[in-house]
Scaffold this motif. Structure first.
Motif, PDB file in Angstrom:
ATOM      1  N   SER A  33       0.820  -1.212   0.000  1.00 15.64           N
ATOM      2  CA  SER A  33       0.000   0.000   0.000  1.00 15.64           C
ATOM      3  C   SER A  33       0.852   1.260   0.000  1.00 15.64           C
ATOM      4  O   SER A  33       0.361   2.345   0.231  1.00 15.64           O
ATOM      5  CB  SER A  33      -0.919  -0.009   1.216  1.00 15.64           C
ATOM      6  N   ARG A  34       2.162   1.102  -0.292  1.00 17.43           N
ATOM      7  CA  ARG A  34       3.059   2.260  -0.267  1.00 17.43           C
ATOM      8  C   ARG A  34       2.625   3.356  -1.241  1.00 17.43           C
ATOM      9  O   ARG A  34       2.639   4.532  -0.910  1.00 17.43           O
ATOM     10  CB  ARG A  34       4.473   1.829  -0.618  1.00 17.43           C
ATOM     11  N   GLU A  35       2.266   2.953  -2.470  1.00 10.46           N
ATOM     12  CA  GLU A  35       1.916   3.973  -3.461  1.00 10.46           C
ATOM     13  C   GLU A  35       0.669   4.736  -3.037  1.00 10.46           C
ATOM     14  O   GLU A  35       0.564   5.934  -3.240  1.00 10.46           O
ATOM     15  CB  GLU A  35       1.697   3.330  -4.840  1.00 10.46           C
ATOM     16  N   GLU A  36      -0.271   4.007  -2.429  1.00  3.81           N
ATOM     17  CA  GLU A  36      -1.476   4.683  -1.963  1.00  3.81           C
ATOM     18  C   GLU A  36      -1.146   5.632  -0.812  1.00  3.81           C
ATOM     19  O   GLU A  36      -1.664   6.750  -0.744  1.00  3.81           O
ATOM     20  CB  GLU A  36      -2.515   3.639  -1.526  1.00  3.81           C
ATOM     21  N   GLU A  37      -0.254   5.176   0.071  1.00  2.00           N
ATOM     22  CA  GLU A  37       0.169   6.062   1.161  1.00  2.00           C
ATOM     23  C   GLU A  37       0.832   7.310   0.591  1.00  2.00           C
ATOM     24  O   GLU A  37       0.568   8.423   1.057  1.00  2.00           O
ATOM     25  CB  GLU A  37       1.153   5.331   2.080  1.00  2.00           C
ATOM     26  N   ALA A  38       1.674   7.100  -0.417  1.00  2.00           N
ATOM     27  CA  ALA A  38       2.346   8.249  -1.037  1.00  2.00           C
ATOM     28  C   ALA A  38       1.314   9.212  -1.604  1.00  2.00           C
ATOM     29  O   ALA A  38       1.419  10.430  -1.415  1.00  2.00           O
ATOM     30  CB  ALA A  38       3.296   7.769  -2.131  1.00  2.00           C
ATOM     31  N   ALA A  39       0.297   8.668  -2.268  1.00  2.00           N
ATOM     32  CA  ALA A  39      -0.733   9.521  -2.863  1.00  2.00           C
ATOM     33  C   ALA A  39      -1.442  10.337  -1.783  1.00  2.00           C
ATOM     34  O   ALA A  39      -1.697  11.532  -1.963  1.00  2.00           O
ATOM     35  CB  ALA A  39      -1.737   8.671  -3.634  1.00  2.00           C
ATOM     36  N   VAL A  40      -1.743   9.693  -0.662  1.00  2.00           N
ATOM     37  CA  VAL A  40      -2.458  10.392   0.404  1.00  2.00           C
ATOM     38  C   VAL A  40      -1.587  11.472   1.032  1.00  2.00           C
ATOM     39  O   VAL A  40      -2.054  12.574   1.308  1.00  2.00           O
ATOM     40  CB  VAL A  40      -2.958   9.383   1.465  1.00  2.00           C
ATOM     41  N   THR A  41      -0.285  11.185   1.218  1.00  2.00           N
ATOM     42  CA  THR A  41       0.573  12.232   1.791  1.00  2.00           C
ATOM     43  C   THR A  41       0.680  13.423   0.846  1.00  2.00           C
ATOM     44  O   THR A  41       0.949  14.528   1.278  1.00  2.00           O
ATOM     45  CB  THR A  41       2.011  11.735   2.078  1.00  2.00           C
ATOM     46  N   LEU A  42       0.447  13.188  -0.441  1.00  2.00           N
ATOM     47  CA  LEU A  42       0.502  14.281  -1.409  1.00  2.00           C
ATOM     48  C   LEU A  42      -0.830  15.018  -1.507  1.00  2.00           C
ATOM     49  O   LEU A  42      -0.999  15.890  -2.348  1.00  2.00           O
ATOM     50  CB  LEU A  42       0.916  13.755  -2.786  1.00  2.00           C
ATOM     51  N   GLY A  43      -1.777  14.608  -0.675  1.00  2.00           N
ATOM     52  CA  GLY A  43      -3.027  15.349  -0.591  1.00  2.00           C
ATOM     53  C   GLY A  43      -4.183  14.763  -1.369  1.00  2.00           C
ATOM     54  O   GLY A  43      -5.236  15.386  -1.474  1.00  2.00           O
ATOM     55  N   ALA A  44      -4.014  13.561  -1.947  1.00  2.00           N
ATOM     56  CA  ALA A  44      -5.093  12.975  -2.741  1.00  2.00           C
ATOM     57  C   ALA A  44      -6.190  12.408  -1.832  1.00  2.00           C
ATOM     58  O   ALA A  44      -5.897  11.834  -0.790  1.00  2.00           O
ATOM     59  CB  ALA A  44      -4.538  11.872  -3.638  1.00  2.00           C
ATOM     60  N   GLY A  45      -7.442  12.564  -2.254  1.00  3.55           N
ATOM     61  CA  GLY A  45      -8.568  11.997  -1.517  1.00  3.55           C
ATOM     62  C   GLY A  45      -8.700  10.515  -1.813  1.00  3.55           C
ATOM     63  O   GLY A  45      -7.984   9.964  -2.670  1.00  3.55           O
ATOM     64  N   GLY A  46      -9.608   9.856  -1.093  1.00  2.00           N
ATOM     65  CA  GLY A  46      -9.766   8.414  -1.237  1.00  2.00           C
ATOM     66  C   GLY A  46     -10.107   7.976  -2.646  1.00  2.00           C
ATOM     67  O   GLY A  46      -9.476   7.078  -3.206  1.00  2.00           O
ATOM     68  N   PHE A  47     -11.070   8.649  -3.267  1.00  5.79           N
ATOM     69  CA  PHE A  47     -11.500   8.222  -4.599  1.00  5.79           C
ATOM     70  C   PHE A  47     -10.428   8.533  -5.645  1.00  5.79           C
ATOM     71  O   PHE A  47     -10.151   7.723  -6.516  1.00  5.79           O
ATOM     72  CB  PHE A  47     -12.835   8.885  -4.965  1.00  5.79           C
ATOM     73  N   THR A  48      -9.805   9.704  -5.501  1.00  6.72           N
ATOM     74  CA  THR A  48      -8.727  10.064  -6.436  1.00  6.72           C
ATOM     75  C   THR A  48      -7.596   9.036  -6.353  1.00  6.72           C
ATOM     76  O   THR A  48      -7.048   8.618  -7.369  1.00  6.72           O
ATOM     77  CB  THR A  48      -8.172  11.457  -6.088  1.00  6.72           C
ATOM     78  N   THR A  49      -7.251   8.650  -5.131  1.00 10.49           N
ATOM     79  CA  THR A  49      -6.197   7.659  -4.944  1.00 10.49           C
ATOM     80  C   THR A  49      -6.566   6.362  -5.641  1.00 10.49           C
ATOM     81  O   THR A  49      -5.750   5.767  -6.338  1.00 10.49           O
ATOM     82  CB  THR A  49      -5.976   7.401  -3.437  1.00 10.49           C
TER      83      THR A  49
END
Lengths: 275, 366
Positions: free
Chosen positions: A166-182
């Protein structure tokens, strides 16, 4: 240098055996289906295929498959997500439960649904009072088809999503992406090939399912008769060419599915070497 | 942006990963979290990022996490305005380098999102900064580890985070690349002056990069200090042992003489069992014993690479080998080779009372 177990004699024997078995058990029956379907010429085949009942069976079968796939898609992605991204008690058990439809004989599955949702069944009695009929109607066929096909997509996704982590998803979230965008921009592109592969398998199984469907459908011509059931019915009516015409259609769908699958695999192997 | 942690602790499924800790990180500071694996350093970093939630404190003082004056304890990761660099880079594998760096900008809410042209300009500027502008169209799998880590850094910096958090950023890279990236990060930090926390298990990396180092073990903070003070004045045995190679000398002291097998050393300590610790550079080698020390050793390995010669020593009275560093001149004078019998003389030694974190005693050999 010769590798262990790679003597020419053994190799020839194994390859020969594989070829003979493939021809006897796979190729010959396939050829026979089409030979029988066209035994009395193309016009008879066409006549059989365009028979009103057969046409209805084709549409019913394709319709059921078209409804099954989105249901399995949502179910499979949600389940794979749940199992690979969350730690909760009973996770292992759930992972085992996914395989139940694979482990159970489809006929048994059909029977269970009949006992539960049939007119005198546990839920069926209540449904009957509400004037809802599930068994011996298309919703029943859909229900058992979903039951037998629901593991395919989840099974394809779980090992992949586990290995990707789930690293890439974590990275996306730290960059400010919302759940659906991720999900749309990170998760989905990473699993799209496995997803498509799962859909192909689901479709193949949904179109070809006989056992479970035969128990719950009632095989009413022009109403609840699917293509596999149609084959059996026509055959029992001594309409061999008609039976094989329907069988040839099923075989054709299967071949197309296989071609799509092979195409995807080829693409996947190419992506591995040339990312 | 300063970071303040108050009573931040964490349990995972009943086991304690992090004891409640307090920590103040100043604006613009580069702080290293140093410790062996399982010491809780990554957990601490992930809590600062918001990828992990701290335990709800049961004491009257609640767990709090502040960025500057902003209480972010209950703020979601995506709203904390952090940049996070993962050990395994975690680049989006299906996106080009350009799109990876642009991601944070492109997912901003429409009203605050920069225009396409502006995003493009910013991404190219960042890629230039990490010296990768020529690789903008490549995919992560086509890059080397060091390049991937630079992309990941550019991606994190693109959203102009308040704090930059790095989880073992150079752990998966080879020594040479690691050295380059370290120097480069140091420069970048001086230039942009962001507040930054990084996790490492490499003492050299922590000491070289950090303004201050937080040494952790077993879910606890052992010492927070500047690299220099940490090395010169370790507060306890763990810190001393973790920050470099250590030689042990254990024996019984009687009448000011420590004995261990046929080895003897004059020490100014009361009678009893004692363990002394020495750094490799605190061991002097000579051909003769002295009245104050009689520590016969045999050379078992010699590595003459670098500014000093590293020598491995063994002896019957030693449970494990010692490591000594000698100057090249001494190396030649003593005719060092495997099997050579010599005498070790401690220049200086350290001693830590068992659990007390009180001031450690040190002694100097005559």
């Amino acid at each position: 240098m010769q590798r262990i177990g790679d003597s020419p004699g053994v190799r020839r024997l194994l390859i020969g055996a594989a070829l003979v078995l493939t021809a006897l058990f796979l190729l010959l029956p396939l050829v026979a289906i089409f030979a029988q379907a066209f035994a009395k010429g193309v016009s008879v085949f066409w006549e059989n295929v365009s028979d009103a009942y057969t046409l209805h069976a084709i549409w019913l079968t394709l319709g059921i498959a078209a409804l099954t796939i989105p249901i399995c898609l949502v179910f499979g992605v949600a389940l794979a997500w749940l199992i690979t991204r969350f730690a909760f008690p009973g996770r292992r058990l759930l992972q085992t439960l996914i395989d139940i439809p694979f482990a159970i004989s489809p006929v048994v599955a059909g029977l269970i649904y009949l006992l539960l949702y049939g007119r005198n069944g546990w839920v069926g009695t209540w449904l009957d009072a509400q004037d809802i009929q599930l068994m011996f109607a298309w919703p029943g066929i859909l229900m058992v088809t979903v039951f037998v096909t629901c593991p395919f997509i989840a099974r394809e996704l779980i090992p992949l999503m586990q290995s990707q982590g789930s690293r890439e998803e974590e990275a996306a979230v730290t960059l400010g992406a919302g759940g659906f965008t991720t999900f749309r921009r990170v998760t989905l592109p990473n699993i799209r090939w496995a997803l498509l592969y799962g859909v192909i398998l689901t479709n193949a199984r949904a179109v070809g399912e006989f056992g479970a469907v035969s128990v719950v459908s009632g095989a009413i011509r022009g109403k609840t008769n699917t293509l596999p059931l149609n084959v059996q019915q026509l055959y029992q009516d001594y309409n061999t060419v008609g039976a094989f015409s329907s069988a040839a259609l099923l075989a054709l769908i299967a071949l197309l599915t296989l071609a799509a699958k092979a195409g995807l695999e080829w693409r996947a192997s190419r992506r591995e070497t040339h990312p | 942006m300063s970071i303040r942690l108050e009573h931040i602790g964490k349990h995972f499924a009943g086991t304690r990963a992090l004891e409640p800790v307090n920590l103040d990180i100043h604006e613009g500071e580069l702080v290293g979290l140093l410790g062996p694996s399982g010491s809780g350093k990554t957990t601490l970093l992930r809590i600062i990022a918001g990828l992990e939630n701290p335990d709800r404190s049961d004491s009257p003082t609640p767990a709090r996490l502040l960025f500057g004056q902003r209480d972010v304890t209950h703020v979601h990761v995506r709203d904390r305005r952090i940049g996070f660099v993962f050990q395994d880079y975690a680049l989006f594998r299906h996106m080009s380098v350009f799109n990876n760096v642009a991601f944070g900008l492109s997912v901003m809410p429409r009203r605050s999102r920069p225009s396409r042209g502006e995003i493009r300009a910013r991404v190219l500027r960042l890629l230039e900064m990490v010296k990768l502008e020529h690789l903008a169209d490549r995919y992560p799998a086509q890059l080397s580890g060091g390049q991937q880590q630079r992309v990941s850094l550019a991606r994190a910096l693109a959203v102009e985070p308040d704090v930059l958090l790095l989880d073992e950023p150079f752990g998966a890279l080879d020594a040479k690349v690691r050295q380059d990236l370290r120097r480069w990060l140091r420069h970048l930090h001086e230039e942009l002056n962001f507040t930054s926390v990084f996790v490492t298990h490499d003492q050299e990396e922590a000491l070289e990069l950090s303004d201050r180092v937080v040494v952790m073990s077993d879910g606890k903070i052992e010492q927070i200090d500047t690299p220099e003070r940490l090395y010169r004045a370790p507060q306890n045995r763990f810190v001393f042992e973790f920050l470099g190679d250590v030689n042990h000398l254990e024996g019984d002291v009687q009448n000011g003489i420590l004995t261990c097998g046929d080895a003897r050393l004059a020490v100014d300590l009361p009678d009893g069992r004692e363990e002394l610790l020495l750094r490799p550079h605190e061991v002097r080698l000579a051909e003769q014993p002295e009245t104050a020390s009689h520590l016969p050793v045999t050379v078992t390995a010699v590595s003459p690479v670098g500014a000093e010669v590293r020598v491995e020593l063994e002896a019957d009275w030693l449970p494990g080998p010692w490591l000594a560093t000698v100057r090249h001149a001494d190396f030649e004078r003593l005719n060092l080779h495997r099997g050579r019998r010599l005498f070790a003389h401690p220049r200086h030694w350290h001693r830590f009372a068992d659990s007390a974190p009180a001031a450690p005693a040190t002694g100097r050999a005559a």
